[in-house]
Design a protein around this motif. Sequence first.
Motif, PDB file in Angstrom:
ATOM      1  N   SER A 217       0.820  -1.221   0.000  1.00  0.00           N
ATOM      2  CA  SER A 217       0.000   0.000   0.000  1.00  0.00           C
ATOM      3  C   SER A 217       0.849   1.264   0.000  1.00  0.00           C
TER       4      SER A 217
ATOM      5  N   THR B 162       1.316  -0.220 -15.617  1.00  0.00           N
ATOM      6  CA  THR B 162      -0.118  -0.505 -15.559  1.00  0.00           C
ATOM      7  C   THR B 162      -0.372  -2.001 -15.538  1.00  0.00           C
TER       8      THR B 162
ATOM      9  N   ALA C  56       0.573  -3.372 -12.117  1.00  0.00           N
ATOM     10  CA  ALA C  56      -0.342  -2.921 -11.072  1.00  0.00           C
ATOM     11  C   ALA C  56      -1.641  -3.724 -11.078  1.00  0.00           C
ATOM     12  N   LEU C  57      -2.077  -4.142 -12.258  1.00  0.00           N
ATOM     13  CA  LEU C  57      -3.307  -4.919 -12.371  1.00  0.00           C
ATOM     14  C   LEU C  57      -3.103  -6.390 -12.033  1.00  0.00           C
TER      15      LEU C  57
ATOM     16  N   GLU D 159      -1.408  -8.304  -4.490  1.00  0.00           N
ATOM     17  CA  GLU D 159      -1.911  -7.234  -3.630  1.00  0.00           C
ATOM     18  C   GLU D 159      -1.762  -5.917  -4.363  1.00  0.00           C
ATOM     19  N   ALA D 160      -2.782  -5.086  -4.320  1.00  0.00           N
ATOM     20  CA  ALA D 160      -2.761  -3.823  -5.051  1.00  0.00           C
ATOM     21  C   ALA D 160      -1.662  -2.906  -4.540  1.00  0.00           C
TER      22      ALA D 160
ATOM     23  N   TRP E 274      -6.600  -6.673 -19.274  1.00  0.00           N
ATOM     24  CA  TRP E 274      -6.602  -5.547 -18.354  1.00  0.00           C
ATOM     25  C   TRP E 274      -7.996  -5.268 -17.811  1.00  0.00           C
TER      26      TRP E 274
ATOM     27  N   LYS F 252      -8.885  -7.870 -15.130  1.00  0.00           N
ATOM     28  CA  LYS F 252      -8.116  -7.725 -13.899  1.00  0.00           C
ATOM     29  C   LYS F 252      -8.415  -6.411 -13.185  1.00  0.00           C
ATOM     30  N   ALA F 253      -8.850  -5.402 -13.929  1.00  0.00           N
ATOM     31  CA  ALA F 253      -9.139  -4.102 -13.322  1.00  0.00           C
ATOM     32  C   ALA F 253     -10.302  -4.177 -12.336  1.00  0.00           C
TER      33      ALA F 253
ATOM     34  N   ARG G 169      -9.436  -3.969  -8.788  1.00  0.00           N
ATOM     35  CA  ARG G 169      -8.670  -2.784  -8.375  1.00  0.00           C
ATOM     36  C   ARG G 169      -9.582  -1.580  -8.110  1.00  0.00           C
TER      37      ARG G 169
ATOM     38  N   LEU H  87      -8.439   1.915  -6.439  1.00  0.00           N
ATOM     39  CA  LEU H  87      -7.013   2.206  -6.636  1.00  0.00           C
ATOM     40  C   LEU H  87      -6.832   3.642  -7.127  1.00  0.00           C
TER      41      LEU H  87
ATOM     42  N   MET I 299     -11.911   2.862 -10.151  1.00  0.00           N
ATOM     43  CA  MET I 299     -10.682   3.400  -9.566  1.00  0.00           C
ATOM     44  C   MET I 299     -10.840   4.890  -9.271  1.00  0.00           C
TER      45      MET I 299
END
Length: 249
Positions: free
Chosen positions: A137, A152, A155-156, A160-161, A178, A181-182, A185, A188, A218
């Motif tokens: 985090s 990007t 991150a996806l 863990e974000a 993407w 997987k987004a 998130r 985020l 997000m």
Amino acid sequence: MYGKEKGITAMHTTIAGLNVEIFQATQTAPRAAVILCHGFGAPGDDLVGLGPELARQVPALRDVRFYFPAAPLELDPGFGDSRAWWLIDMMAIQRLAHDEAAQREFRKVEPEGMPAARKAMLALVQEVAAHTGLPMSKVILGGFSQGAMIATDLALRLEEAPGALVVLSGTLLIEDVWRAKARARAGLPVFQSHGRQDPILPYRASEWLKELFLEAGMQHEFVPFDGGHTIGQDALLKLGDFLARQVTR
């Protein structure tokens, strides 16, 4: 673009097999880590100047440790330090500027070499977290152009974000993956900027990526600017404020 200049002190090291420049304005334990990846064809230290510039503009970032990894591929040793995360078909990139059908096709395909870049960056992120003792985090991923794409993607995909994502003149790739997987998130924080006159990665494509972020729920901040394939000054100022909000949460 924002490479090392006289007076900038960055420590050079190797992390997970990648050459990395590290900058922190203080000697204290870092309150957060910001990992920024350069674009295609740039030298490995292309973005290093962002560290001291952001720390100068925003005092809250003085205790943040900035990491600037050099991409693993050396493009042409005869013309300086020109590097890439994966190879690019430049003819295909040129078609993007005026062919929306080409843009739509571009965003569907995973570039050859991207999996290797992803693996290298994942190892780097894991080592940074382990070495600093920071939770995910407090690890922020980002980059410019091709560097924004790999940031990007990672991150996806992380289990863990990360703390936030920074997309400077990036674009949408492997859309189906993407988009799927987004969904994991939501919430985020994402900072995205793009030049309206970008001749390399068209502005319209940045809007497609923006829509993906928003549809996933997000916390998205979008900073367009009048300019080309670069980091606008207004975007840089707002990026500093964005990072400060994330590291002081």
